[in-house]
Design a protein around this motif. Structure first.
Motif, mmCIF file in Angstrom:
data_model
loop_
_atom_site.group_PDB
_atom_site.id
_atom_site.type_symbol
_atom_site.label_atom_id
_atom_site.label_comp_id
_atom_site.label_asym_id
_atom_site.label_seq_id
_atom_site.Cartn_x
_atom_site.Cartn_y
_atom_site.Cartn_z
ATOM 1 N N GLY A 65 4.527 1.600 4.358
ATOM 2 C CA GLY A 65 5.612 2.394 4.921
ATOM 3 C C GLY A 65 5.304 2.651 6.379
ATOM 4 O O GLY A 65 4.148 2.634 6.778
ATOM 5 N N GLU A 68 7.517 4.160 1.354
ATOM 6 C CA GLU A 68 6.763 3.320 0.430
ATOM 7 C C GLU A 68 7.632 2.844 -0.729
ATOM 8 O O GLU A 68 7.488 1.737 -1.208
ATOM 9 C CB GLU A 68 5.564 4.091 -0.113
ATOM 10 C CG GLU A 68 4.479 4.255 0.923
ATOM 11 C CD GLU A 68 4.184 5.695 1.227
ATOM 12 O OE1 GLU A 68 5.043 6.318 1.902
ATOM 13 O OE2 GLU A 68 3.148 6.194 0.804
ATOM 14 N N ASN A 74 1.370 10.484 9.673
ATOM 15 C CA ASN A 74 0.573 10.004 10.801
ATOM 16 C C ASN A 74 1.256 8.864 11.558
ATOM 17 O O ASN A 74 1.072 8.716 12.754
ATOM 18 C CB ASN A 74 -0.789 9.514 10.307
ATOM 19 C CG ASN A 74 -1.523 10.593 9.537
ATOM 20 O OD1 ASN A 74 -1.889 11.613 10.120
ATOM 21 N ND2 ASN A 74 -1.729 10.398 8.243
ATOM 22 N N ALA A 75 2.019 8.050 10.833
ATOM 23 C CA ALA A 75 2.685 6.875 11.420
ATOM 24 C C ALA A 75 1.687 5.953 12.123
ATOM 25 O O ALA A 75 1.971 5.403 13.183
ATOM 26 C CB ALA A 75 3.804 7.305 12.377
ATOM 27 N N LYS A 76 0.490 5.812 11.552
ATOM 28 C CA LYS A 76 -0.542 5.004 12.199
ATOM 29 C C LYS A 76 -1.163 3.941 11.296
ATOM 30 O O LYS A 76 -1.665 2.926 11.783
ATOM 31 C CB LYS A 76 -1.666 5.925 12.700
ATOM 32 C CG LYS A 76 -1.274 6.735 13.924
ATOM 33 C CD LYS A 76 -2.323 7.755 14.304
ATOM 34 C CE LYS A 76 -3.586 7.133 14.811
ATOM 35 N NZ LYS A 76 -4.491 8.141 15.414
ATOM 36 N N THR A 77 -1.149 4.179 9.987
ATOM 37 C CA THR A 77 -1.920 3.315 9.080
ATOM 38 C C THR A 77 -1.577 1.819 9.202
ATOM 39 O O THR A 77 -2.492 1.002 9.312
ATOM 40 C CB THR A 77 -1.769 3.806 7.631
ATOM 41 O OG1 THR A 77 -2.004 5.212 7.621
ATOM 42 C CG2 THR A 77 -2.758 3.132 6.706
ATOM 43 N N SER A 130 3.870 8.100 6.242
ATOM 44 C CA SER A 130 3.761 8.766 4.948
ATOM 45 C C SER A 130 4.502 10.101 5.005
ATOM 46 O O SER A 130 4.673 10.679 6.070
ATOM 47 C CB SER A 130 2.299 8.966 4.573
ATOM 48 O OG SER A 130 1.622 9.688 5.567
ATOM 49 N N VAL A 162 -4.950 4.541 -2.122
ATOM 50 C CA VAL A 162 -6.216 5.241 -1.953
ATOM 51 C C VAL A 162 -5.898 6.684 -2.304
ATOM 52 O O VAL A 162 -5.323 7.420 -1.503
ATOM 53 C CB VAL A 162 -6.729 5.138 -0.497
ATOM 54 C CG1 VAL A 162 -8.085 5.807 -0.375
ATOM 55 C CG2 VAL A 162 -6.771 3.688 -0.059
ATOM 56 N N CYS A 182 0.852 -1.193 0.000
ATOM 57 C CA CYS A 182 0.000 0.000 0.000
ATOM 58 C C CYS A 182 0.881 1.234 0.000
ATOM 59 O O CYS A 182 1.801 1.341 0.806
ATOM 60 C CB CYS A 182 -0.878 0.031 1.247
ATOM 61 S SG CYS A 182 -1.943 -1.401 1.363
ATOM 62 N N PHE A 183 0.611 2.148 -0.900
ATOM 63 C CA PHE A 183 1.461 3.333 -0.981
ATOM 64 C C PHE A 183 0.631 4.560 -1.309
ATOM 65 O O PHE A 183 -0.516 4.466 -1.731
ATOM 66 C CB PHE A 183 2.535 3.141 -2.068
ATOM 67 C CG PHE A 183 1.966 3.193 -3.459
ATOM 68 C CD1 PHE A 183 1.429 2.056 -4.032
ATOM 69 C CD2 PHE A 183 1.919 4.389 -4.168
ATOM 70 C CE1 PHE A 183 0.871 2.106 -5.301
ATOM 71 C CE2 PHE A 183 1.368 4.449 -5.441
ATOM 72 C CZ PHE A 183 0.838 3.298 -6.010
ATOM 73 N N LYS A 184 1.247 5.716 -1.094
ATOM 74 C CA LYS A 184 0.584 6.972 -1.422
ATOM 75 C C LYS A 184 1.605 7.870 -2.097
ATOM 76 O O LYS A 184 2.707 8.049 -1.579
ATOM 77 C CB LYS A 184 0.104 7.601 -0.107
ATOM 78 C CG LYS A 184 -0.395 9.010 -0.210
ATOM 79 C CD LYS A 184 -1.905 9.030 -0.310
ATOM 80 C CE LYS A 184 -2.499 10.383 0.008
ATOM 81 N NZ LYS A 184 -2.192 11.450 -0.862
HETATM 82 N N1 LIG Z 1 -3.946 6.875 0.891
HETATM 83 C C1 LIG Z 1 -3.176 5.803 1.060
HETATM 84 N N2 LIG Z 1 -3.268 4.758 0.200
HETATM 85 C C2 LIG Z 1 -2.506 3.647 0.372
HETATM 86 N N3 LIG Z 1 -1.613 3.510 1.363
HETATM 87 C C3 LIG Z 1 -1.474 4.514 2.249
HETATM 88 C C4 LIG Z 1 -2.247 5.715 2.140
HETATM 89 N N4 LIG Z 1 -1.898 6.537 3.143
HETATM 90 C C5 LIG Z 1 -0.944 5.889 3.855
HETATM 91 N N5 LIG Z 1 -0.689 4.681 3.311
HETATM 92 C C6 LIG Z 1 0.310 3.688 3.774
HETATM 93 O O1 LIG Z 1 0.466 3.794 5.180
HETATM 94 C C7 LIG Z 1 1.800 4.167 5.527
HETATM 95 C C8 LIG Z 1 1.801 5.055 6.744
HETATM 96 O O2 LIG Z 1 1.057 6.222 6.511
HETATM 97 P P1 LIG Z 1 0.665 7.267 7.649
HETATM 98 O O3 LIG Z 1 -0.028 6.481 8.723
HETATM 99 O O4 LIG Z 1 -0.204 8.250 6.988
HETATM 100 O O5 LIG Z 1 1.957 7.858 8.136
HETATM 101 C C9 LIG Z 1 2.343 4.809 4.262
HETATM 102 O O6 LIG Z 1 3.747 4.736 4.219
HETATM 103 C C10 LIG Z 1 1.675 3.982 3.168
HETATM 104 O O7 LIG Z 1 2.354 2.760 2.970
#
Ligand SMILES: Nc1ncnc2c1ncn2[C@@H]1O[C@H](COP(=O)(O)O)[C@@H](O)[C@H]1O
Ligand SMILES: Cc1cc2nc3c(=O)[nH]c(=O)nc-3n(C[C@H](O)[C@H](O)[C@H](O)COP(=O)(O)OP(=O)(O)OC[C@H]3O[C@@H](n4cnc5c(N)ncnc54)[C@H](O)[C@@H]3O)c2cc1C
Lengths: 323, 271
Positions: B126, B42, B134-137, B129, B70, B6-8
């Motif tokens: 990752g 990512e 957020n470091a939560k996904t 992002s 997404v 999953c990537f953004k």
């Molecule tokens: N909109 C998105 N679509 C797909 N993967 C996502 C998306 N946003 C975040 N991720 C994945 O979640 C990780 C952590 O994102 P975050 O929690 O926003 O820091 C990212 O490195 C991506 O791998």
């Protein structure tokens, strides 16, 4: 607002984590105004005697478990916290803390935020701030559902030593034997190449992608050592495997607080700059006059980093800096 | 073994000038005019998946690589590159609004996709992002799927059809463990994981494949319990005094005499 600190007695840097939480509590949660206690996880009987010195609150629960995997810690928390009415959990800034905060909030149907710089309770909610947009922006969030689970940003606060307490109230739990079916097995630890506390040095030289090769990184490290300075690197240098990850300076690595920092061949991206921003003097050496680091430094030299550092070494080597 | 990465795509904000940092009415910084890159973690996740696929081939373990984002159509060029790199399915889910600071929504969409559309053995994300930070996904996705999670992976190797060997960063260095699938893996600071380039031949043969686009009609969103309420631009200006001189030697001398000497001799530093 009743809150709890969670500490992982397993981590080799647990003292630093405890002191950071102590400082975070003091800065944002009112000195003693909110009832607080600490849950401390540990592994070995031999470590038990040192635990009281790590507790930043008046009450503590010491929980013995035999795996430090987050899965085990979360399950242990669930056992001892199930019917509790804690409003806020404060997890440490290390890797595990941020991870536990998010997952514990999910399980408790609360809200979470990690890498937090500041918090303030407000009308039953919690306002918490953290960096975003590759660290160019401070974003404020309102957390609406309790328990709030927070983990501070790496290096966001100083360390505040823990005061000794004679009247510490302690509850003990033995939860060894949990999670025999651990999903991760045959764990081998590979210790960090450098255990030294990079953040504590008084004189720091940092090399960036502008160094151009692994060989040049080694050369600059030697020059730094001859000047009596610690040596750190930016993320691309570490990702290119020109130097070990433990030397990383910045939000993802060490937040340094030296008197003098020389940043050579780094562009000054915000995520890197956070790692040197607490320096008293920042000196930038960059061949590009437009590089962001120039304006973010106190003093700058626009030139090839290598020739400048070699010349500087000629001056400094016979002097042996006193800091 | 099925692996979903999953990537953004994220705007490269290092390209913004000082005056471009303005917060608009929707509580965002306008980054529409800068190039979209892969987020740094990512990019590592995608390359690690490709390396895992190479190593699994060598061991005769069948492996299918899939990718999901997404995001709006701005991500299409990256999805095409992934097709050319032989990702079996590349999926884009079109969100109704910007989910930059809504990791719970993103994790929920990812977990619903896996449960209802395409079950996987491993989900790779990752650890953070680049823009939302957020470091939560990954953690939320693991909780929603009820799967265990390994964080900050720096190396993933195949073990057998049911297990992987994962090296990951921990508080005192690294741990290398044998991990049972299914699981979620978040990728940390992993050296030598820049995304490879597809060959021209593969671009022509595979890069033209259709990208699967799903809409939000197929997904339900949970209530957010962390609401963005404000953004404040951080400025990092210092004096920025540039030392002039004819040669590096002269500049080094001025640096020492005027700026370093007082500090290095142990005198108190004032800012
Ligand atoms: N909109 C998105 N679509 C797909 N993967 C996502 C998306 N946003 C975040 N991720 C994945 O979640 C990780 C952590 O994102 P975050 O929690 O926003 O820091 C990212 O490195 C991506 O791998
Ligand atoms: C979530 C997140 C976390 C991050 N965490 C970190 C972190 O902890 N630490 C970190 O460093 N980065 C981090 N980054 C990456 C960061 O955004 C930048 O990409 C990185 O700091 C750039 O490193 P650099 O300055 O070495 O390289 P570049 O940006 O490529 O800069 C190289 C510089 O060297 C100069 N140069 C080239 N040749 C010479 C020469 N001969 N002499 C003098 N100067 C020369 C160039 O002019 C240029 O300014 C993070 C990014 C994200 C998104």
């Amino acid at each position: 607002m009743k809150f709890k600190c969670i500490l992982n007695g397993w981590a080799p840097n647990v003292k630093a984590q405890a002191e950071e939480l102590n400082s975070f509590m003091n800065s944002f949660l009112g000195n003693g105004a909110n009832p607080a206690s600490t849950i401390l996880f540990y592994a070995n009987h031999e470590d038990r005697h040192s635990l009281p010195g790590l507790v930043p609150t008046e009450c503590a629960e010491f929980v013995r478990i035999d795996r430090c995997q987050p899965e085990t810690i979360l399950e242990a928390l669930q056992r001892i916290e199930d019917k509790e009415d804690t409003s806020l959990y404060l997890f440490p800034a290390g890797f595990a803390g941020a991870e536990l905060a998010v997952r514990w909030a999910f399980r408790q149907k609360g809200s979470s935020l990690v890498q937090v710089e500041q918090v303030a309770p407000r009308e039953g909610c919690l306002i918490a701030k953290k960096k975003a947009y590759a660290d160019h922006v401070l974003a404020a969030f309102r957390l609406t559902r309790q328990p709030f689970c927070i983990s501070p940003a790496n290096g966001s606060v100083d360390r505040l030593p823990i005061a000794a307490r004679d009247n510490l109230q302690i509850i003990e739990h033995d939860l060894t034997g949990l999670r025999e079916d651990a999903f991760a097995r045959d764990s081998q630890r590979i210790p960090a190449e450098q255990a030294k506390d990079l953040g504590a040095g008084k004189f720091l030289v940092v090399g960036g992608r502008g160094l151009g090769s692994k060989e040049h990184v080694k050369q600059l490290k030697d020059v730094a050592a001859a000047m009596g300075a610690e040596f750190g690197i930016s993320r691309p240098v570490a990702l290119n495997a020109w130097g070990p990850m433990q030397w990383l300076i910045g939000v993802s690595g060490t937040i340094a607080r030296p008197d003098v920092c020389i940043a050579a061949g780094v562009s000054g991206a915000a995520a890197f700059y956070a790692g040197i921003e607490k320096s008293k003097i920042i000196i930038a050496i960059n061949s590009d006059p437009q590089a962001r680091i120039i304006k973010a430094a106190d003093v700058a030299i626009i030139d090839d980093y290598k020739t400048v550092m070699d010349e500087l070494l000629k001056i400094l080597k016979p002097i042996k800096p006193a800091i | 073994m099925k692996i979903l990465v999953c990537f953004k795509a994220a705007p490269n904000v290092e390209m913004l000038l000082e005056e471009d940092w303005v917060i608009n009415n929707e509580l965002q910084v306008d980054t529409s005019f800068v190039r979209n890159d892969l987020g740094s973690y990512e990019e590592s996740a995608l390359e690690m998946a490709l390396k895992l696929s190479d190593a699994s081939d060598d061991l005769g373990i069948p492996l299918e690589l899939n990718a999901l984002t997404v995001d709006g159509s701005g991500a299409t060029p990256i999805l095409k590159t992934l097709s050319a790199l032989r990702f079996a399915t590349v999926v884009r889910i079109q969100p109704r609004n910007n989910l930059l600071f809504q990791p719970t929504a993103v994790a929920s969409i990812i977990s619903q996709y896996i449960r209802q559309h395409a079950l996987q053995d491993v989900v790779l994300l990752g650890r953070q992002s680049d823009i939302g930070e957020n470091a939560k996904t990954p953690l939320l996705a693991a909780e929603m799927l009820g799967w265990p999670c390994i964080t900050r992976a720096t190396r993933i190797e195949p073990a057998d059809k049911k297990h992987l060997i994962v090296t990951h960063q921990v508080d005192d260095g690294y741990a290398r463990e044998k991990v049972r699938m299914p699981c979620v893996i978040s990728v940390g600071d992993a050296p030598c994981t820049y995304l490879r380039k597809p060959t021209l031949r593969d671009r022509l043969d595979y890069g033209k494949k259709d990208i699967e686009v799903l809409t939000m009609e197929d997904f339900q969103l949970p209530a957010e319990t962390e609401m963005l309420t404000g953004l404040e631009i951080l400025h990092h200006e210092r004096a920025g005094v540039v030392i002039e001189g004819k040669s590096p030697a002269e500049k080094a001398k001025v640096l020492y005499e005027e700026h370093l000497k007082p500090v290095l001799s142990g005198k108190e530093v004032k800012r």
